[in-house]
Each structure stands twice: as C-alpha cells, then as structure tokens.
Design a protein around this motif. Structure first.
Motif, mmCIF file in Angstrom:
data_model
loop_
_atom_site.group_PDB
_atom_site.id
_atom_site.type_symbol
_atom_site.label_atom_id
_atom_site.label_comp_id
_atom_site.label_asym_id
_atom_site.label_seq_id
_atom_site.Cartn_x
_atom_site.Cartn_y
_atom_site.Cartn_z
ATOM 1 N N MET A 66 0.828 -1.202 0.000
ATOM 2 C CA MET A 66 0.000 0.000 0.000
ATOM 3 C C MET A 66 0.864 1.254 0.000
ATOM 4 N N LEU A 67 0.215 2.419 -0.127
ATOM 5 C CA LEU A 67 0.893 3.710 -0.176
ATOM 6 C C LEU A 67 0.483 4.557 1.013
ATOM 7 N N PHE A 68 1.396 5.434 1.434
ATOM 8 C CA PHE A 68 1.098 6.365 2.526
ATOM 9 C C PHE A 68 1.563 7.751 2.127
ATOM 10 N N PRO A 93 -4.321 -0.229 -1.740
ATOM 11 C CA PRO A 93 -4.926 0.777 -0.860
ATOM 12 C C PRO A 93 -3.940 1.888 -0.538
ATOM 13 N N PHE A 94 -4.478 2.999 -0.015
ATOM 14 C CA PHE A 94 -3.608 4.090 0.423
ATOM 15 C C PHE A 94 -4.193 4.729 1.672
ATOM 16 N N ALA A 113 -7.096 3.558 4.249
ATOM 17 C CA ALA A 113 -6.962 2.142 4.563
ATOM 18 C C ALA A 113 -6.151 1.926 5.836
ATOM 19 N N LYS A 114 -6.398 0.807 6.479
ATOM 20 C CA LYS A 114 -5.624 0.440 7.665
ATOM 21 C C LYS A 114 -4.173 0.194 7.271
ATOM 22 N N LEU A 115 -3.243 0.727 8.053
ATOM 23 C CA LEU A 115 -1.816 0.534 7.764
ATOM 24 C C LEU A 115 -1.453 -0.930 7.998
#
Length: 224
Positions: A66-68, A93-94, A113-115
C-alpha cells in the motif's frame, strides 16, 4: 538517465514546477533552481505526475502492499499515484495522516486504509526528513513495515550549516537511518544532464553554470 526521467524533467519545467533564477531554500541557501510540487495543481498535470510516480515505483522492483502520503503534499500525491497504479493493473490501498488527531467520528490521525504490510511513503522531496520520520513512526506503531520512500526530485544536497556540512544528503541519511531505499523520479545530476544536452532549451541552458556551481558547493557525488 532513463527516458522516463528525462520526460519528467521536461514536463516539470514546462509546468513551471521546476523554475530557474534565484531562490532561498529552507536551509537558507541561494539556489539557482526551485522545485515546487504544489504547482501540480490541475487535473491534467496531477494525473501526469502520478503516472511518473507509479511507473518509477513499478520499475524499482520494490515489493509493496500500500501507499502512505504524509500531510500535506503527500496526501494528493499518494492518492493520485494509487489511481495511476490501478490504471496500470496494480490496485493497492492508500492512507494518509492528519496533522492533528480528530476527536470525533472515527477519531485518530490516519485516514484511509488500515496501515498494514509493506508501505511506500510518497512525498515531493526530502529536506530535513521530518515527514519521513513521522511517517515511519506511524507505520511501525501500527505493526506495518516501511518498504521505501518515493519522491519526485532528489536535490542531492549535503545537510548541515555551510561551515559544518555533512558528507551525506538528506536522502542518504533517511535511507541509512531507517534501512529503506529512497526512490526518486529524478535527481540533481539528471537535471544538470538535461541542462547540458545539445537540444536543451536556451531558457534552461543559461542556468547550467549556476547549477554546476551550486552542485559543486553543496552536492554529493551519488547516493549510497
């Protein structure tokens, strides 16, 4: 320099996200160029830069889930990159953070989204590394793993005061401190190569010597 990197630099110059002249950086240095990702401020340009982020990440071979996006510029960049990745067949997700925790509704500092899993942190540049540090802390506190940092431009500048310059750039220090790669669509060496090209725009080439002098004074040879 890859064709993707060259295309990105020319696009950023055309969009006036990379400008030439005299600018004072956050470190107080007078720089002959300035990069402002906040000027990717319409749908077409944001979509284009997101494609550069997405392709750079896919080409890197880094494994990610995923991305943050760190507040604030990283929010738009991460969400747009997630869209670009989905268009390339990689739907992930991000999430992003708030500067201040929300005390009503769902609460907390994380939106989206949940990390979980291996997370790529997406931002514009790394100056002092503060947003990266905060992002890594949030990710690890959630039990997830920072997989890489992805930025648009690596300025390749040594950190510290002029009379006590470090041997490392901010990017190098982040990579060494957290044990993760820092990926960049382009860096200062790439920019200088474009300025030095035979087919470079005259408006760009006039700043070649100033950029060379700046790189000589503050730059690192290459990222380790």
């Amino acid at each position: 320099m890859s064709a993707l990197t060259e295309e990105f630099i020319r696009f950023a110059v055309d969009a006036q996200v990379i400008r030439f002249g005299e600018f004072v950086t956050k470190a107080g240095r007078t720089s002959p160029y300035f990069f402002n990702a906040g000027l990717f401020n319409d749908g077409a340009n944001l979509g284009k830069v997101a494609n550069f982020y997405a392709q750079t990440l896919l080409d890197s071979g880094v494994e990610f889930d995923m991305l943050f996006g760190p507040a604030y510029k990283g929010i738009t960049l991460a969400s747009a990159t997630a869209v670009a990745l989905a268009n390339k067949g990689r739907n992930v997700p991000f999430a992003y953070n708030r500067k201040e925790a929300k005390d009503h509704g769902e609460g907390g500092t994380i939106v989206g989204a949940k990390l979980a899993g291996r997370i790529v942190i997406i931002d514009d540049v790394i100056s002092a590394g503060t947003s990266v540090r905060e992002s890594v802390e949030l990710i690890r506190a959630a039990g997830a793993e920072p997989a890489a940092v992805l930025i648009a431009l690596d300025r390749m500048e040594r950190v510290g005061a002029d009379d006590a310059l470090s041997a490392n750039s901010a990017v190098q220090e982040v990579s060494q401190s957290y044990g993760i790669p820092v990926l960049a669509i382009a860096n200062l060496n790439d920019l200088f190569t474009c300025l030095s090209a035979e087919n470079a725009d005259v408006a760009m080439t006039q700043y070649k010597d100033a950029v060379a002098d700046y790189r000589q004074r503050y730059g690192v040879v290459a990222n380790k």
